[in-house]
Design an enzyme around this catalytic site. Structure first.
Site, PDB file in Angstrom:
ATOM      1  N   PRO A  97     -26.235 -20.118  56.669  1.00 47.92           N
ATOM      2  CA  PRO A  97     -25.238 -21.047  56.138  1.00 47.92           C
ATOM      3  C   PRO A  97     -24.794 -20.657  54.737  1.00 47.92           C
ATOM      4  O   PRO A  97     -25.621 -20.329  53.880  1.00 47.92           O
ATOM      5  CB  PRO A  97     -25.979 -22.384  56.140  1.00 47.92           C
ATOM      6  CG  PRO A  97     -26.908 -22.258  57.304  1.00 47.92           C
ATOM      7  CD  PRO A  97     -27.369 -20.821  57.286  1.00 47.92           C
ATOM      8  N   CYS A  98     -23.477 -20.705  54.510  1.00 49.25           N
ATOM      9  CA  CYS A  98     -22.903 -20.030  53.350  1.00 49.25           C
ATOM     10  C   CYS A  98     -22.035 -20.906  52.462  1.00 49.25           C
ATOM     11  O   CYS A  98     -21.319 -20.389  51.613  1.00 49.25           O
ATOM     12  CB  CYS A  98     -22.077 -18.849  53.844  1.00 49.25           C
ATOM     13  SG  CYS A  98     -20.875 -19.307  55.128  1.00 49.25           S
ATOM     14  N   SER A  99     -22.068 -22.225  52.646  1.00 43.45           N
ATOM     15  CA  SER A  99     -21.132 -23.068  51.907  1.00 43.45           C
ATOM     16  C   SER A  99     -21.313 -22.981  50.399  1.00 43.45           C
ATOM     17  O   SER A  99     -20.359 -23.183  49.645  1.00 43.45           O
ATOM     18  CB  SER A  99     -21.262 -24.524  52.357  1.00 43.45           C
ATOM     19  OG  SER A  99     -22.544 -25.029  52.067  1.00 43.45           O
TER      20      SER A  99
END
Length: 344
Positions: A97-99
């Protein structure tokens, strides 16, 4: 002949298998999984933290080995509790996850913080997840590691994080390469720039991988289909559509972003003669010539999901926006097999 973005899960039965195996981490709805399958790989299973995403993954992909748990719990499982096949993988795949590295918002303020993507998920430090994934790689020792993330990782202060990832890959015995790729050059009807870490185990005698893929662009008008959900003229989204519709998309987005109108920045107007912007789970995609959201079928085609994918009771745009476009991963996996596995 049908365009490559127009396909079904049932088509996978006719794909010639290459004998290579993959295991997917942070699998979500299986965008990467479908890409590997289109390229002839066998995807053995997955790790996913979200119960709803795991439900639709199992429904559509029927994995042999499936682990519903945080990646931190998976990496701590005793080796004896894991199937032998996972210690003989050709590819370990993951999209941590890269937010926190996205260019949207004040991203530096999020670094080191703990977040959950959705209600019901465990709270995690998202910028640690990439290293948890690499701990899994060190445990399983696949021939190749493929990790996807956002372009924001190579912009500004985040470049230091990329250096740490590359150093960790070398530390655990891999030769990493870094690619910034645009899905629009791979036959995907979407301008989606993503960073791919591709690392071969140090004992593999592979030449440097080349990913020079340049297929014709596919504009929104070619995939547009179905009726969209009309906007309510009394709501702010309709007013945003009225404000943004006459503007050039790229300049309009930049202007609104500089004004601090986050809601306007997340309202995307699609024109038939242009390639779609990046499909994101948090954005509203509207048609330029009528006040409505794009149809679910539009989202499916823009993301190159199969027409017969069973979304069950999940939101189509959310699942698609959170996934790697299958056709994008297909092209990458195809090149890895042709340039590396098939020659050794």
């Amino acid at each position: 002949m049908k365009p490559s973005w127009d396909w079904k899960l049932t088509d996978l039965a006719a794909v010639r298998k290459n004998g290579r195996t993959v295991f997917s981490c942070f699998s979500c709805g299986g965008g990467s999984t479908m890409g590997y399958k289109l390229a002839g790989y066998q995807v053995l299973g997955n790790v996913e933290i979200d119960p709803q995403m795991m439900q639709i993954y199992r429904q559509n992909h029927n994995p042999r080995f499936s682990f519903l748990m945080p990646i931190q719990d998976f990496k701590r499982l005793p080796d004896a509790e894991l199937p032998d096949e996972l210690f003989n993988l050709d590819i370990l795949d993951g999209s941590p996850p890269c937010s926190v590295f996205s260019m949207a918002g004040d991203r530096e303020d999020k670094w080191g913080g703990e977040f959950a993507f959705r209600e019901g998920q465990a709270v995690q430090r998202l910028d640690d997840l990439f290293f948890d994934f690499l701990d899994v790689a060190e445990k399983l020792r696949p021939r190749v590691i493929v990790a996807e993330n956002v372009k924001g990782m190579i912009i500004g202060k985040a470049r230091g994080f990329v250096s740490m990832v590359l150093s960790r890959l070398r530390e655990i015995g891999y030769k990493p390469q870094l690619f910034l790729l645009n899905s629009a050059t791979m036959g995907v009807p979407q301008k989606r720039e993503r960073l791919f870490f591709v690392a071969a185990r140090s004992d593999e005698e592979f030449l440097p991988l080349k990913l020079d893929i340049n297929e014709p662009l596919v504009c929104y008008g070619e995939v547009r289909s179905g009726e969209g959900k009309p906007l309510n003229p009394e709501r702010e989204t309709y007013r945003r559509w009225m404000r943004k519709r006459p503007c050039d998309l790229s300049m309009g987005d930049i202007t609104e972003r500089e004004k601090g109108r986050a809601s306007d920045f997340n309202t995307i107007i699609l024109k038939d003669q242009k390639v779609s912007n990046t499909l994101a789970s948090s954005s509203w995609f509207l048609r330029s010539d009528e006040p409505c959201r794009i149809s679910d079928l539009d989202s499916i085609r823009i993301q190159t999901f199969p027409a017969d994918y069973d979304f069950m009771d999940t939101d189509v745009s959310y699942v698609c926006g959170m996934s790697v476009p299958p056709l994008m991963m297909h092209r990458i996996a195809e090149q890895i097999n042709q340039q590396w596995f098939a020659t050794n």
